[in-house]
Scaffold this motif. Structure first.
Motif, PDB file in Angstrom:
ATOM      1  N   GLY A  38      -3.316  13.821  -6.098  1.00  0.00           N
ATOM      2  CA  GLY A  38      -3.111  13.908  -4.655  1.00  0.00           C
ATOM      3  C   GLY A  38      -2.353  12.719  -4.119  1.00  0.00           C
ATOM      4  O   GLY A  38      -1.522  12.843  -3.226  1.00  0.00           O
ATOM      5  N   LEU A  39      -2.611  11.526  -4.691  1.00  0.00           N
ATOM      6  CA  LEU A  39      -1.910  10.330  -4.236  1.00  0.00           C
ATOM      7  C   LEU A  39      -0.434  10.401  -4.570  1.00  0.00           C
ATOM      8  O   LEU A  39       0.429  10.061  -3.766  1.00  0.00           O
ATOM      9  CB  LEU A  39      -2.554   9.094  -4.875  1.00  0.00           C
ATOM     10  N   ILE A  40      -0.150  10.879  -5.797  1.00  0.00           N
ATOM     11  CA  ILE A  40       1.247  10.988  -6.191  1.00  0.00           C
ATOM     12  C   ILE A  40       1.974  12.003  -5.321  1.00  0.00           C
ATOM     13  O   ILE A  40       3.112  11.822  -4.911  1.00  0.00           O
ATOM     14  CB  ILE A  40       1.348  11.368  -7.690  1.00  0.00           C
ATOM     15  N   GLY A  41       1.279  13.058  -4.986  1.00  0.00           N
ATOM     16  CA  GLY A  41       1.914  14.079  -4.154  1.00  0.00           C
ATOM     17  C   GLY A  41       2.191  13.591  -2.749  1.00  0.00           C
ATOM     18  O   GLY A  41       3.109  14.074  -2.078  1.00  0.00           O
ATOM     19  N   SER A  42       1.386  12.611  -2.281  1.00  0.00           N
ATOM     20  CA  SER A  42       1.582  12.118  -0.921  1.00  0.00           C
ATOM     21  C   SER A  42       2.655  11.040  -0.830  1.00  0.00           C
ATOM     22  O   SER A  42       3.076  10.685   0.260  1.00  0.00           O
ATOM     23  CB  SER A  42       0.264  11.565  -0.377  1.00  0.00           C
ATOM     24  N   GLU A  43       3.104  10.450  -1.974  1.00  0.00           N
ATOM     25  CA  GLU A  43       4.141   9.428  -1.937  1.00  0.00           C
ATOM     26  C   GLU A  43       5.489  10.051  -1.617  1.00  0.00           C
ATOM     27  O   GLU A  43       5.787  11.168  -2.036  1.00  0.00           O
ATOM     28  CB  GLU A  43       4.216   8.704  -3.278  1.00  0.00           C
ATOM     29  N   ARG A  44       6.321   9.275  -0.877  1.00  0.00           N
ATOM     30  CA  ARG A  44       7.657   9.749  -0.507  1.00  0.00           C
ATOM     31  C   ARG A  44       8.673   9.205  -1.498  1.00  0.00           C
ATOM     32  O   ARG A  44       8.724   8.016  -1.751  1.00  0.00           O
ATOM     33  CB  ARG A  44       8.014   9.290   0.907  1.00  0.00           C
ATOM     34  N   ILE A  45       9.458  10.079  -2.093  1.00  0.00           N
ATOM     35  CA  ILE A  45      10.459   9.695  -3.078  1.00  0.00           C
ATOM     36  C   ILE A  45      11.812   9.577  -2.392  1.00  0.00           C
ATOM     37  O   ILE A  45      12.224  10.462  -1.637  1.00  0.00           O
ATOM     38  CB  ILE A  45      10.527  10.735  -4.218  1.00  0.00           C
ATOM     39  N   LEU A  46      12.531   8.441  -2.622  1.00  0.00           N
ATOM     40  CA  LEU A  46      13.845   8.216  -2.010  1.00  0.00           C
ATOM     41  C   LEU A  46      14.885   9.100  -2.670  1.00  0.00           C
ATOM     42  O   LEU A  46      14.874   9.305  -3.895  1.00  0.00           O
ATOM     43  CB  LEU A  46      14.252   6.749  -2.159  1.00  0.00           C
ATOM     44  N   ASN A  47      15.776   9.617  -1.851  1.00  0.00           N
ATOM     45  CA  ASN A  47      16.888  10.386  -2.415  1.00  0.00           C
ATOM     46  C   ASN A  47      18.018   9.432  -2.820  1.00  0.00           C
ATOM     47  O   ASN A  47      17.952   8.220  -2.614  1.00  0.00           O
ATOM     48  CB  ASN A  47      17.388  11.435  -1.421  1.00  0.00           C
ATOM     49  N   GLN A  48      19.101   9.992  -3.380  1.00  0.00           N
ATOM     50  CA  GLN A  48      20.178   9.167  -3.924  1.00  0.00           C
ATOM     51  C   GLN A  48      20.897   8.378  -2.842  1.00  0.00           C
ATOM     52  O   GLN A  48      21.274   7.216  -3.044  1.00  0.00           O
ATOM     53  CB  GLN A  48      21.181  10.052  -4.682  1.00  0.00           C
ATOM     54  N   ASP A  49      21.103   8.985  -1.672  1.00  0.00           N
ATOM     55  CA  ASP A  49      21.799   8.285  -0.582  1.00  0.00           C
ATOM     56  C   ASP A  49      21.011   7.079  -0.107  1.00  0.00           C
ATOM     57  O   ASP A  49      21.570   6.009   0.168  1.00  0.00           O
ATOM     58  CB  ASP A  49      22.041   9.240   0.587  1.00  0.00           C
ATOM     59  N   GLU A  50      19.683   7.225  -0.008  1.00  0.00           N
ATOM     60  CA  GLU A  50      18.854   6.101   0.429  1.00  0.00           C
ATOM     61  C   GLU A  50      18.825   4.999  -0.619  1.00  0.00           C
ATOM     62  O   GLU A  50      18.804   3.814  -0.284  1.00  0.00           O
ATOM     63  CB  GLU A  50      17.440   6.596   0.725  1.00  0.00           C
ATOM     64  N   ILE A  51      18.845   5.369  -1.890  1.00  0.00           N
ATOM     65  CA  ILE A  51      18.883   4.357  -2.950  1.00  0.00           C
ATOM     66  C   ILE A  51      20.199   3.589  -2.908  1.00  0.00           C
ATOM     67  O   ILE A  51      20.235   2.365  -3.027  1.00  0.00           O
ATOM     68  CB  ILE A  51      18.683   5.026  -4.325  1.00  0.00           C
TER      69      ILE A  51
END
Length: 369
Positions: A38-51
């Motif tokens: 559940g914790l992993i699912g709640s984390e926000r992953i950056l897309n390529q443009d943000e990186i």
């Protein structure tokens, strides 16, 4: 997958040997896994443009001088060429001189343009040179350091084609996969010598600098004239001869420009820092009318303080001087000159017998500064 299977098998074996306690631990293990999911699912992953924005890389505009993010922090140690405003004037003059000299050299219509001036680390520049190319290492004799002049492949074949009588209106033929011949290297060397002569003339109004060609290299590793982390000025010049042409890149390490850094900081030619001729003239005029106290010292003696305290009215101090002894003239504590004591009308006068002491002149000038 193999690791997870081995972990599950080990857990089942341990549970079989330890009974109910192991079952409780296994339940906690499973609960931990579900909470983790559940914790992993709640984390926000950056897309390529943000990186890319975080790192400071923008693929849409490679030539942009603006740097953001981590890339701006990395490049913050570089000194911007805009802090040396006289450089742009020197290179504009170089473009005008090269246009004339290359027209005479090639007997063709040559147009030279200045693409951009930027700061770069020397190691990054060597890694960015498109090969094949000829790298000319030259020495700035008065500055006691080196510079680098890079001629790209397009310009090399264009110059060879023009100097050997190639037809106009046809692009120069490029033969990849072979080293440059002796004829090509000699013709490029002549062009480089013309460019270095123009660079000498461009710096002439600022300071006399003689640029001498040291050697020609085709491998960037053999053209190392500075440490990879050192900052340098990179000037990109575009040379067009109708439908032919190429680039010349002039690189000057900051260590080469350091002896003339004060001159390059000028906003315009002949600027003087902290010096005003009008103020100097006014100060000189006021000094001529300044009243200064001058003391004539007949003799000096060192006496114990106890003896000075015991002096009474009527005591006599004997001076080690006669009527013909030289008297020292002082301005404060600075000795000026010596003279003889005499009388003029009803006043005691001193006639100077020696010129003004040079050390006194330096002391007065130092105090005025």
């Amino acid at each position: 997958m193999a690791d997870e299977t081995e972990d599950q098998a080990a857990l089942a074996q341990w549970a079989a040997t330890n009974g109910d306690g192991a079952a409780a631990v296994g339940g906690e293990w499973g609960a931990g896994e579900s909470e983790g999911d559940g914790l992993i699912g709640s984390e926000r992953i950056l897309n390529q443009d943000e990186i890319d924005s975080l790192l400071g890389f923008d693929l849409s505009d490679d030539d942009s001088n603006e740097r953001t993010g981590i890339r701006a922090i990395i490049n913050s140690a570089l000194v911007s060429y805009e802090r040396l405003p006289m450089l742009e004037i020197v290179f504009d003059r170089l473009v005008r001189l090269m246009t004339t000299s290359l027209r005479n050299f090639t007997s063709d219509n040559v147009e030279v343009s200045l693409d951009n001036i930027s700061s770069i680390r020397f190691g990054d520049y060597l890694n960015s040179i498109p090969l094949p190319a000829i790298l000319s290492v030259f020495r700035a004799e008065e500055l006691d350091n080196y510079g680098l002049l890079t001629v790209d492949s397009n310009l090399i074949y264009s110059i060879v084609d023009v100097l050997l009588g190639g037809r106009r209106g046809t692009a120069a033929m490029r033969i990849e996969g072979r080293p440059y011949t002796t004829i090509e290297r000699v013709l490029v060397q002549r062009m480089v010598e013309v460019v270095l002569a123009d660079a000498k003339a461009a710096f002439e109004p600022l300071t006399p600098v003689n640029f001498v060609l040291d050697r020609l290299e085709t491998n960037p590793r053999f053209a190392a004239i500075a440490r990879p982390a050192n900052a340098a000025i990179l000037v990109k010049l575009r040379i067009d001869m109708e439908d032919r042409g190429g680039r010349i890149e002039l690189l000057l390490p900051y260590a080469t420009l350091e002896p003339i850094r004060k001159m390059l900081l000028q906003q315009f030619m002949g600027e003087k820092f902290g010096r005003d001729n009008i103020w100097e003239s006014h100060l000189a005029t006021e000094l001529w009318t300044t009243q200064m106290e001058v003391r004539a010292v007949l003799d000096e003696q060192q006496t114990p303080l106890s003896k000075v305290l015991n002096l009474k009215v009527g005591d006599t101090l004997m001076l080690n001087a006669t009527a013909d002894s030289l008297v020292e003239l002082r301005a404060g504590q600075i000795p000026l000159t010596r003279g003889r004591m005499g009388r003029r009308n009803h006043h005691i006068a001193i006639r100077c017998e020696a010129p003004l002491d040079p050390a006194a002149k330096q002391a007065v000038q130092k105090r005025l500064k």
